[in-house]
Design a protein around this motif. Structure first.
Motif, PDB file in Angstrom:
ATOM      1  N   PHE A  65       0.826  -1.199   0.000  1.00 24.67           N
ATOM      2  CA  PHE A  65       0.000   0.000   0.000  1.00 24.67           C
ATOM      3  C   PHE A  65       0.862   1.253   0.000  1.00 24.67           C
ATOM      4  CE2 PHE A  65      -2.643   3.354   1.803  1.00 24.67           C
ATOM      5  CZ  PHE A  65      -3.736   3.270   0.949  1.00 24.67           C
ATOM      6  N   ARG A  66       1.990   1.229   0.671  1.00 25.13           N
ATOM      7  CA  ARG A  66       2.891   2.368   0.639  1.00 25.13           C
ATOM      8  C   ARG A  66       3.481   2.575  -0.755  1.00 25.13           C
ATOM      9  NH1 ARG A  66       1.060   1.026   4.921  1.00 25.13           N
ATOM     10  NH2 ARG A  66       1.426   2.063   6.924  1.00 25.13           N
ATOM     11  N   ARG A  67       3.785   1.489  -1.449  1.00 23.18           N
ATOM     12  CA  ARG A  67       4.271   1.623  -2.825  1.00 23.18           C
ATOM     13  C   ARG A  67       3.197   2.236  -3.721  1.00 23.18           C
ATOM     14  NH1 ARG A  67       6.481  -3.487  -1.477  1.00 23.18           N
ATOM     15  NH2 ARG A  67       4.852  -4.588  -2.636  1.00 23.18           N
ATOM     16  N   HIS A  68       1.939   1.898  -3.457  1.00 19.88           N
ATOM     17  CA  HIS A  68       0.819   2.503  -4.186  1.00 19.88           C
ATOM     18  C   HIS A  68       0.818   4.016  -4.007  1.00 19.88           C
ATOM     19  CE1 HIS A  68      -3.335   3.761  -4.904  1.00 19.88           C
ATOM     20  NE2 HIS A  68      -3.467   4.020  -3.614  1.00 19.88           N
ATOM     21  N   LEU A  69       0.987   4.488  -2.781  1.00 13.48           N
ATOM     22  CA  LEU A  69       0.993   5.926  -2.525  1.00 13.48           C
ATOM     23  C   LEU A  69       2.185   6.594  -3.192  1.00 13.48           C
ATOM     24  CD1 LEU A  69      -0.035   5.884   1.253  1.00 13.48           C
ATOM     25  CD2 LEU A  69      -1.486   6.542  -0.687  1.00 13.48           C
ATOM     26  N   TRP A  70       3.365   6.002  -3.053  1.00 13.30           N
ATOM     27  CA  TRP A  70       4.557   6.577  -3.682  1.00 13.30           C
ATOM     28  C   TRP A  70       4.411   6.643  -5.201  1.00 13.30           C
ATOM     29  CZ3 TRP A  70       7.469   2.900  -0.031  1.00 13.30           C
ATOM     30  CH2 TRP A  70       7.790   3.562   1.164  1.00 13.30           C
ATOM     31  N   SER A  71       3.757   5.640  -5.786  1.00 11.07           N
ATOM     32  CA  SER A  71       3.627   5.611  -7.245  1.00 11.07           C
ATOM     33  C   SER A  71       2.847   6.807  -7.774  1.00 11.07           C
ATOM     34  CB  SER A  71       2.955   4.306  -7.700  1.00 11.07           C
ATOM     35  OG  SER A  71       1.558   4.316  -7.427  1.00 11.07           O
ATOM     36  N   HIS A  72       2.021   7.413  -6.923  1.00 10.74           N
ATOM     37  CA  HIS A  72       1.249   8.582  -7.335  1.00 10.74           C
ATOM     38  C   HIS A  72       1.910   9.890  -6.907  1.00 10.74           C
ATOM     39  CE1 HIS A  72      -2.331   6.692  -9.083  1.00 10.74           C
ATOM     40  NE2 HIS A  72      -2.079   5.711  -8.239  1.00 10.74           N
ATOM     41  N   GLY A  73       3.128   9.808  -6.375  1.00  7.63           N
ATOM     42  CA  GLY A  73       3.872  11.000  -6.034  1.00  7.63           C
ATOM     43  C   GLY A  73       3.695  11.487  -4.612  1.00  7.63           C
ATOM     44  N   LEU A  74       2.877  10.792  -3.827  1.00  4.65           N
ATOM     45  CA  LEU A  74       2.650  11.191  -2.448  1.00  4.65           C
ATOM     46  C   LEU A  74       3.789  10.713  -1.552  1.00  4.65           C
ATOM     47  CD1 LEU A  74      -1.038  10.063  -2.456  1.00  4.65           C
ATOM     48  CD2 LEU A  74      -0.359  12.428  -2.095  1.00  4.65           C
TER      49      LEU A  74
END
Length: 383
Positions: A65-74
């Motif tokens: 889930f953290r990789r998901h957030l990072w993938s969107h620039g957050l």
């Protein structure tokens, strides 16, 4: 297809889910605002634990889930209130979470800040509070992450007045090897923090908070303000020393606070950006172009969902956050550490689904519909 959803009156209404999600893709890094999402933890549903047991975490799903957030620039704000610090996740679990997430951030090239508090103790002297903070600050800095000095229940209990807050925070800022974020979490998020900074008078507390910052502005990257009072946040950010950021933690008024005014704006460190991540990222990229109107057009419609998730008792907002992560396909189950999935009513969960679906937040609306129907069936709501 329709879904029969329960409402607070005891009745059932029919809702027609949307067929297509909002089209959102990853994009360029943000240029105008620094934005963190406070991220939830995913429980291990197969662990044989009780609500009083140490948290059993599904590490693979949590890090995904953290990789998901990072993938969107957050950026990711780790081991914060959204991760159930003090509400299911103890210090041992938080320490492991910080180590793993910081390592994952390095591998993924993602930005991360991590909460440092005092939750390895429940009470103690001021010296013991300082030592607890120092232990956690040292661990965060050892991982290479930036620290967020979280509000402390133990300090609230031990402090005799504003001078004790000034002493403890002054000591910690001298110890910090790099600038930190100071977090003011209001009692609506944690009733044990009533009277933080040595006073229940918000004006007096604000003065003490700003005195802490003014004493060592070189050691303060920014302040995170979670008071759900936009007037007070704007007044506070206008009094901050030059170069010290204000990170809004206001999950009710974030669009206007991030957009800002002629005298400045807030950056963001928000729990609601856990479920809103891709949409929030798209909105900030629009703001990067100077299009404040377009930013508000994207983000303003999300406020109704956020106000619903964070309605009193506000500290139980995590239940809705995890529900939406499950419905969006980020985890295989709706189970939380400490059994907190039971903290909100079925009508509350049903309304959260309806509002999130209406915004197009679910990448696979059919999956979300199927999962919410399964949840409703467990409660006896026939479709």
């Amino acid at each position: 297809m329709t879904v029969r959803l329960p409402d607070p009156t005891g009745g059932v209404r029919r809702y027609e889910p949307r067929a297509e999600p909002l089209a959102l893709t990853a994009g360029a890094p943000f240029t105008s605002r620094t934005v963190f999402s406070a991220a939830h933890v995913v429980a291990d549903p197969y662990a044989d634990v009780s609500p009083d047991s140490p948290a059993a975490v599904d590490w693979d799903a949590t890090l995904a889930f953290r990789r998901h957030l990072w993938s969107h620039g957050l950026g990711v704000a780790e081991a914060m209130d959204t991760a159930q610090r003090g509400m299911g996740l103890d210090w041992a679990g938080a320490a492991e979470l910080i180590r793993r997430s910081a390592a994952e951030a390095k591998a993924a090239g993602g930005r991360i800040v991590c909460g440092a508090g005092t939750d390895q103790i429940t009470s103690g002297s001021l010296a013991e509070v300082r030592a607890a903070y120092e232990e956690q600050l040292a661990l965060v800095e050892e991982t290479g992450a930036q620290a967020v000095l979280m509000a402390s229940r133990a300090l609230t209990a031990a402090a005799r007045g504003p001078e004790d807050y000034l002493d403890v925070y002054g000591h910690l800022l001298r110890q910090a090897s790099r600038p930190v974020v100071l977090h003011w979490l209001g009692p609506m998020f944690d009733p044990a923090l009533e009277g933080y900074w040595g006073s229940s008078d918000p004006d007096a507390a604000t003065d003490v908070f700003l005195e802490v910052v003014a004493a060592r502005p070189d050691k303060v990257d920014g302040v995170k303000v979670s008071l759900l009072d936009p007037r007070r946040e704007v007044g506070l950010r206008r009094r901050l020393p030059h170069g010290v950021r204000c990170y809004t933690g206001d999950d009710f008024h974030y669009p206007e606070l991030i957009a800002g005014d002629e005298q400045g704006f807030s950056h963001a460190l928000l729990g609601v950006f856990d479920p809103l991540g891709p949409l929030a990222a798209e909105a900030v990229r629009v703001l990067d172009t100077g299009d404040a109107k377009g930013f508000r057009e994207l983000l303003d419609p999300t406020v109704e969902l956020s106000r619903h998730l964070f309605r009193p008792p506000t500290r139980f907002y995590k239940t809705g956050v995890v529900l939406l992560a499950w419905l969006a396909g980020h985890q295989r189950h709706f189970t939380m550490v400490g059994g907190l999935q039971s903290a909100r009513s079925l009508p509350h969960l049903a309304r959260a689904y309806e509002l999130a679906d209406g915004l197009g937040l679910f990448p696979d609306p059919a999956l979300a519909e199927d999962r919410v129907k399964n949840l409703l069936a467990l409660y006896g709501v026939d479709q």
